[in-house]
Motif scaffolding. Structure first.
Motif, PDB file in Angstrom:
ATOM      1  N   LYS A  43       0.827  -1.207   0.000  1.00 58.07           N
ATOM      2  CA  LYS A  43       0.000   0.000   0.000  1.00 58.07           C
ATOM      3  C   LYS A  43       0.864   1.259   0.000  1.00 58.07           C
ATOM      4  O   LYS A  43       0.555   2.239  -0.698  1.00 58.07           O
ATOM      5  N   ILE A 100      -6.809  -3.062  -9.137  1.00 55.05           N
ATOM      6  CA  ILE A 100      -7.746  -2.915  -8.031  1.00 55.05           C
ATOM      7  C   ILE A 100      -8.049  -4.321  -7.527  1.00 55.05           C
ATOM      8  O   ILE A 100      -8.391  -5.210  -8.310  1.00 55.05           O
ATOM      9  N   GLY A 144      -7.793  -3.250  -1.852  1.00 51.72           N
ATOM     10  CA  GLY A 144      -7.287  -1.967  -2.323  1.00 51.72           C
ATOM     11  C   GLY A 144      -6.352  -2.093  -3.511  1.00 51.72           C
ATOM     12  O   GLY A 144      -5.919  -3.188  -3.874  1.00 51.72           O
ATOM     13  N   PRO A 145      -6.020  -0.963  -4.135  1.00 47.45           N
ATOM     14  CA  PRO A 145      -5.116  -0.982  -5.289  1.00 47.45           C
ATOM     15  C   PRO A 145      -3.694  -1.320  -4.876  1.00 47.45           C
ATOM     16  O   PRO A 145      -3.271  -1.054  -3.748  1.00 47.45           O
ATOM     17  N   ARG A 148      -8.501   2.029   0.339  1.00 47.86           N
ATOM     18  CA  ARG A 148      -9.846   1.770  -0.158  1.00 47.86           C
ATOM     19  C   ARG A 148     -10.723   3.023  -0.139  1.00 47.86           C
ATOM     20  O   ARG A 148     -11.785   3.047  -0.771  1.00 47.86           O
ATOM     21  N   GLU A 207     -10.208   5.844  -6.860  1.00 51.69           N
ATOM     22  CA  GLU A 207     -10.048   4.846  -7.921  1.00 51.69           C
ATOM     23  C   GLU A 207     -10.439   3.441  -7.482  1.00 51.69           C
ATOM     24  O   GLU A 207     -10.566   2.534  -8.317  1.00 51.69           O
ATOM     25  N   TRP A 208     -10.625   3.220  -6.160  1.00 46.03           N
ATOM     26  CA  TRP A 208     -10.987   1.888  -5.698  1.00 46.03           C
ATOM     27  C   TRP A 208     -12.496   1.714  -5.666  1.00 46.03           C
ATOM     28  O   TRP A 208     -13.251   2.647  -5.408  1.00 46.03           O
ATOM     29  N   HIS A 209     -12.951   0.492  -5.926  1.00 46.95           N
ATOM     30  CA  HIS A 209     -14.363   0.134  -5.742  1.00 46.95           C
ATOM     31  C   HIS A 209     -14.427  -1.326  -5.332  1.00 46.95           C
ATOM     32  O   HIS A 209     -13.507  -2.115  -5.618  1.00 46.95           O
ATOM     33  N   ARG A 230      -9.662  -9.371  -9.301  1.00 50.09           N
ATOM     34  CA  ARG A 230      -8.857  -8.182  -9.562  1.00 50.09           C
ATOM     35  C   ARG A 230      -9.279  -7.536 -10.868  1.00 50.09           C
ATOM     36  O   ARG A 230      -9.910  -8.171 -11.725  1.00 50.09           O
ATOM     37  N   LEU A 281      -5.909  -1.466 -13.431  1.00 53.94           N
ATOM     38  CA  LEU A 281      -6.096  -0.043 -13.141  1.00 53.94           C
ATOM     39  C   LEU A 281      -5.080   0.734 -13.968  1.00 53.94           C
ATOM     40  O   LEU A 281      -3.880   0.650 -13.729  1.00 53.94           O
TER      41      LEU A 281
END
Length: 202
Positions: free
Chosen positions: A32, A56, A60-61, A130, A134-136, A141, A144
């Motif tokens: 992260k 993603i 989280g990314p 999160r 950009e996260w959903h 996966r 992104l």
């Protein structure tokens, strides 16, 4: 579009974070922090630190190439493993990979992020990333793109389009240089790509 992943730069970036943390860290937290460093560099300088591919995921990314290094997946992690070892759910700093591939800016961003998040554990970091736009929520996966990160970070569409065009040139140059290194180019019918490519935000 992406530029070739630079494992040496990724290892040096991770080592800076680990040294600042005392030499050891939960690998989810490291992922992260490295994502946040890449995101900051992308928005401010128009480039990421190591050219990784981003995804993603449920938590989280993250940079998929770095995860591959940590888990020693095929084709990844040879340089990484010389300097950073996975021990259970942690990664540990073993030997110094140096920082010569990183700019002063890169080192500053990494150091500031470690200080900013030093009291957060891995699950705190999951909640933090999160919350990024950009996260959903999803299972599995999803790729992104750099352009999507820029859009979600508030960069205007004109600059995003300029960035995407420059990335096409850089990607073509990356392939061209790789072909030269592999000695597979037919020079009789090849024109080098445009080399005049700069930062979107310079």
């Amino acid at each position: 579009m992406k530029i070739h992943f630079d494992e040496k730069r990724a290892t040096q970036a991770a080592a800076i974070l680990l040294k600042e943390a005392g030499g050891r860290m939960n690998y989810m937290k490291l992922l992260k922090l490295l994502y946040l460093a890449d995101r900051t560099s992308l928005v401010e300088k128009g480039r990421t630190i190591a050219g990784a591919s981003f995804y993603i995921m449920k938590h989280g990314p993250l940079a998929g190439d770095v995860l591959n290094c940590i888990k020693k997946r095929s084709g990844h992690g040879d340089f990484w493993a010389c300097h950073i070892h996975k021990e259970g759910y942690d990664v540990a700093y073993v030997t110094d990979p140096g920082d010569g591939e990183l700019s002063d800016y890169d080192v500053e961003v990494l150091t500031e992020l470690q200080l900013q998040h030093t009291k957060r554990d891995a699950w705190d970091m999951v909640r933090f990333v999160r919350a990024l736009p950009e996260w959903h929520p999803l299972e599995g996966r999803e790729a992104l793109s750099l352009e999507e990160i820029l859009r979600k970070a508030g960069v205007n569409e004109e600059d995003v389009k300029t960035f995407a065009e420059q990335m096409k040139h850089l990607s073509a140059l990356d392939r061209y240089l790789a072909e030269i290194a592999a000695d597979t180019i037919d020079f009789s019918d090849t024109v080098p790509p445009d080399l005049a490519v700069g930062s979107v935000y310079a």
